[in-house]
Design a protein around this motif. Structure first.
Motif, PDB file in Angstrom:
ATOM      1  N   GLY A 129       7.963 -20.241  14.019  1.00 35.86           N
ATOM      2  CA  GLY A 129       7.334 -21.612  14.534  1.00 35.86           C
ATOM      3  C   GLY A 129       6.634 -22.267  13.738  1.00 35.86           C
ATOM      4  O   GLY A 129       5.893 -21.665  12.683  1.00 35.86           O
ATOM      5  N   ALA A 130       6.482 -23.634  13.574  1.00 37.35           N
ATOM      6  CA  ALA A 130       5.688 -24.513  12.701  1.00 37.35           C
ATOM      7  C   ALA A 130       4.321 -24.345  12.653  1.00 37.35           C
ATOM      8  O   ALA A 130       3.671 -24.113  11.967  1.00 37.35           O
ATOM      9  CB  ALA A 130       6.137 -26.055  13.248  1.00 37.35           C
ATOM     10  N   ALA A 131       3.832 -24.022  14.127  1.00 37.33           N
ATOM     11  CA  ALA A 131       2.370 -24.019  14.062  1.00 37.33           C
ATOM     12  C   ALA A 131       1.712 -22.706  13.289  1.00 37.33           C
ATOM     13  O   ALA A 131       0.740 -22.546  12.669  1.00 37.33           O
ATOM     14  CB  ALA A 131       1.609 -24.033  15.546  1.00 37.33           C
ATOM     15  N   VAL A 132       2.299 -21.707  13.652  1.00 33.35           N
ATOM     16  CA  VAL A 132       1.980 -20.391  12.970  1.00 33.35           C
ATOM     17  C   VAL A 132       2.364 -20.355  11.576  1.00 33.35           C
ATOM     18  O   VAL A 132       1.155 -20.016  10.948  1.00 33.35           O
ATOM     19  CB  VAL A 132       2.839 -19.108  13.622  1.00 33.35           C
ATOM     20  N   VAL A 133       3.610 -20.832  11.206  1.00 35.07           N
ATOM     21  CA  VAL A 133       3.606 -20.735   9.711  1.00 35.07           C
ATOM     22  C   VAL A 133       2.716 -21.792   8.942  1.00 35.07           C
ATOM     23  O   VAL A 133       1.854 -21.516   8.012  1.00 35.07           O
ATOM     24  CB  VAL A 133       5.033 -21.043   9.347  1.00 35.07           C
ATOM     25  N   SER A 134       2.498 -22.897   9.553  1.00 33.35           N
ATOM     26  CA  SER A 134       1.557 -23.957   9.013  1.00 33.35           C
ATOM     27  C   SER A 134       0.164 -23.395   9.004  1.00 33.35           C
ATOM     28  O   SER A 134      -0.618 -23.513   7.963  1.00 33.35           O
ATOM     29  CB  SER A 134       1.659 -25.210   9.800  1.00 33.35           C
ATOM     30  N   GLY A 135      -0.182 -22.635  10.084  1.00 31.38           N
ATOM     31  CA  GLY A 135      -1.540 -22.148   9.985  1.00 31.38           C
ATOM     32  C   GLY A 135      -2.034 -20.972   8.995  1.00 31.38           C
ATOM     33  O   GLY A 135      -2.841 -20.972   8.416  1.00 31.38           O
ATOM     34  N   ILE A 136      -1.036 -20.196   8.941  1.00 29.81           N
ATOM     35  CA  ILE A 136      -1.097 -18.993   7.798  1.00 29.81           C
ATOM     36  C   ILE A 136      -1.082 -19.743   6.524  1.00 29.81           C
ATOM     37  O   ILE A 136      -2.035 -19.467   5.773  1.00 29.81           O
ATOM     38  CB  ILE A 136       0.064 -18.156   8.113  1.00 29.81           C
ATOM     39  N   THR A 137       0.008 -20.815   6.178  1.00 36.93           N
ATOM     40  CA  THR A 137      -0.272 -21.272   4.751  1.00 36.93           C
ATOM     41  C   THR A 137      -1.566 -21.945   4.699  1.00 36.93           C
ATOM     42  O   THR A 137      -1.905 -21.958   3.518  1.00 36.93           O
ATOM     43  CB  THR A 137       0.838 -22.087   4.672  1.00 36.93           C
ATOM     44  N   ILE A 138      -2.043 -22.719   5.812  1.00 41.40           N
ATOM     45  CA  ILE A 138      -3.250 -23.478   5.481  1.00 41.40           C
ATOM     46  C   ILE A 138      -4.357 -22.640   5.280  1.00 41.40           C
ATOM     47  O   ILE A 138      -5.236 -22.579   4.277  1.00 41.40           O
ATOM     48  CB  ILE A 138      -3.646 -24.296   6.607  1.00 41.40           C
ATOM     49  N   CYS A 139      -4.559 -21.526   5.967  1.00 37.64           N
ATOM     50  CA  CYS A 139      -5.533 -20.281   5.758  1.00 37.64           C
ATOM     51  C   CYS A 139      -5.404 -19.688   4.225  1.00 37.64           C
ATOM     52  O   CYS A 139      -6.213 -19.813   3.556  1.00 37.64           O
ATOM     53  CB  CYS A 139      -5.363 -18.990   6.539  1.00 37.64           C
ATOM     54  N   ALA A 140      -3.992 -19.594   3.713  1.00 34.44           N
ATOM     55  CA  ALA A 140      -3.835 -19.158   2.449  1.00 34.44           C
ATOM     56  C   ALA A 140      -4.449 -20.211   1.599  1.00 34.44           C
ATOM     57  O   ALA A 140      -5.025 -19.797   0.269  1.00 34.44           O
ATOM     58  CB  ALA A 140      -2.449 -18.639   2.419  1.00 34.44           C
ATOM     59  N   GLN A 141      -4.172 -21.315   1.751  1.00 37.70           N
ATOM     60  CA  GLN A 141      -4.468 -22.549   0.746  1.00 37.70           C
ATOM     61  C   GLN A 141      -6.006 -22.452   0.735  1.00 37.70           C
ATOM     62  O   GLN A 141      -6.519 -22.623  -0.280  1.00 37.70           O
ATOM     63  CB  GLN A 141      -3.808 -23.631   1.433  1.00 37.70           C
ATOM     64  N   MET A 142      -6.651 -22.591   1.957  1.00 43.18           N
ATOM     65  CA  MET A 142      -8.248 -22.477   1.980  1.00 43.18           C
ATOM     66  C   MET A 142      -8.929 -21.143   1.047  1.00 43.18           C
ATOM     67  O   MET A 142      -9.865 -21.433   0.328  1.00 43.18           O
ATOM     68  CB  MET A 142      -8.632 -22.491   3.292  1.00 43.18           C
ATOM     69  N   LEU A 143      -8.292 -20.233   1.401  1.00 43.21           N
ATOM     70  CA  LEU A 143      -8.682 -18.864   0.966  1.00 43.21           C
ATOM     71  C   LEU A 143      -8.497 -19.102  -0.840  1.00 43.21           C
ATOM     72  O   LEU A 143      -9.428 -18.822  -1.541  1.00 43.21           O
ATOM     73  CB  LEU A 143      -8.189 -17.545   1.368  1.00 43.21           C
ATOM     74  N   THR A 144      -7.633 -19.409  -1.194  1.00 44.34           N
ATOM     75  CA  THR A 144      -7.238 -19.824  -2.506  1.00 44.34           C
ATOM     76  C   THR A 144      -8.043 -20.755  -3.164  1.00 44.34           C
ATOM     77  O   THR A 144      -8.718 -20.484  -4.155  1.00 44.34           O
ATOM     78  CB  THR A 144      -5.769 -19.853  -2.801  1.00 44.34           C
ATOM     79  N   SER A 145      -8.289 -21.930  -2.262  1.00 47.61           N
ATOM     80  CA  SER A 145      -9.058 -22.921  -2.937  1.00 47.61           C
ATOM     81  C   SER A 145     -10.456 -22.329  -2.972  1.00 47.61           C
ATOM     82  O   SER A 145     -11.174 -22.957  -4.049  1.00 47.61           O
ATOM     83  CB  SER A 145      -8.842 -24.198  -1.933  1.00 47.61           C
ATOM     84  N   LEU A 146     -11.112 -21.542  -2.195  1.00 44.34           N
ATOM     85  CA  LEU A 146     -12.407 -21.292  -1.988  1.00 44.34           C
ATOM     86  C   LEU A 146     -12.729 -20.388  -3.373  1.00 44.34           C
ATOM     87  O   LEU A 146     -13.463 -20.277  -4.280  1.00 44.34           O
ATOM     88  CB  LEU A 146     -12.783 -20.464  -0.846  1.00 44.34           C
ATOM     89  N   PHE A 147     -11.461 -19.485  -3.788  1.00 46.17           N
ATOM     90  CA  PHE A 147     -11.593 -18.680  -4.750  1.00 46.17           C
ATOM     91  C   PHE A 147     -11.494 -19.619  -6.092  1.00 46.17           C
ATOM     92  O   PHE A 147     -12.441 -19.345  -7.149  1.00 46.17           O
ATOM     93  CB  PHE A 147     -10.345 -17.733  -4.820  1.00 46.17           C
ATOM     94  N   VAL A 148     -10.624 -20.516  -6.365  1.00 46.91           N
ATOM     95  CA  VAL A 148     -10.620 -21.315  -7.485  1.00 46.91           C
ATOM     96  C   VAL A 148     -11.942 -22.165  -7.481  1.00 46.91           C
ATOM     97  O   VAL A 148     -12.460 -22.327  -8.893  1.00 46.91           O
ATOM     98  CB  VAL A 148      -9.273 -22.229  -7.222  1.00 46.91           C
ATOM     99  N   ASP A 149     -12.469 -22.745  -6.647  1.00 42.08           N
ATOM    100  CA  ASP A 149     -13.578 -23.606  -6.634  1.00 42.08           C
ATOM    101  C   ASP A 149     -14.782 -22.691  -7.076  1.00 42.08           C
ATOM    102  O   ASP A 149     -15.684 -22.921  -7.937  1.00 42.08           O
ATOM    103  CB  ASP A 149     -13.958 -24.112  -5.301  1.00 42.08           C
TER     104      ASP A 149
END
Length: 182
Positions: A129-149
């Motif tokens: 489903g789009a909502a679940v996959v998008s949500g998981i990828t957004i969380c992964a993006q945010m976690l990675t972005s926090l680490f990068v920052d």
């Protein structure tokens, strides 16, 4: 509606946006004239990301996941090439020699994670489903972005993972769990 028509106004707005500027070193988030256009374009980009996954997922059901991801990149590359030609006057405003000498080796590989992203959402959206996959990828993006920052990787400004930022991340994860399990 707009003095001079819609497209000249859009072109002017895009040129005034951070989208076409040289990267701002040591830029801080501040309320300035460009903030509204930056937010609008980023919201459009986020919307396009969600739509891209759903459209690619649908194509993967009818043909093949790999072809669907490739087609997405091919069409996107064509559009980006046109933007590049317009933005750089046919590549004339780019100092290619300097770029080859000064850009870090890893900066030339930015398309690889993008390709992996497009492939994975193409394969998973049809059955998760789009909502679940998008949500998981957004969380992964945010976690990675926090680490990068936090560690100022890849030339980014250092922004530590403060309590409010970590709290926001926790809320994001809780929201995705609610969407996924609800």
């Amino acid at each position: 509606m707009f003095k001079g028509g819609f497209f000249p106004v859009l072109k002017h707005s895009l040129k005034q946006s951070v989208l076409i500027e040289k990267p701002r070193l040591n830029a801080q988030i501040a309320m300035d004239k460009k903030l509204f256009m930056d937010l609008l374009l980023l919201m459009i980009g986020g919307t396009c990301t969600a739509l891209q996954g759903a459209v690619n997922g649908s194509m993967s059901i009818h043909i093949n996941g790999g072809f669907s991801a490739w087609l997405s990149f091919a069409l996107g590359s064509f559009l980006l090439f046109i933007f590049f030609i317009i933005d750089t006057r046919g590549g004339k405003s780019v100092d290619w020699r300097n770029a080859m000498k000064t850009a870090p080796w890893w900066s030339w590989l930015g398309g690889l994670p993008g390709a992996a992203f497009v492939l994975f959402i193409t394969l998973f959206i049809p059955y998760r489903g789009a909502a679940v996959v998008s949500g998981i990828t957004i969380c992964a993006q945010m976690l990675t972005s926090l680490f990068v920052d936090s560690f100022a990787f890849f030339g980014c400004n250092r922004r530590p993972a403060t309590i409010p930022r970590l709290g926001g991340m926790a809320l994001l994860i809780a929201g995705v769990l609610m969407v996924a399990l609800g």
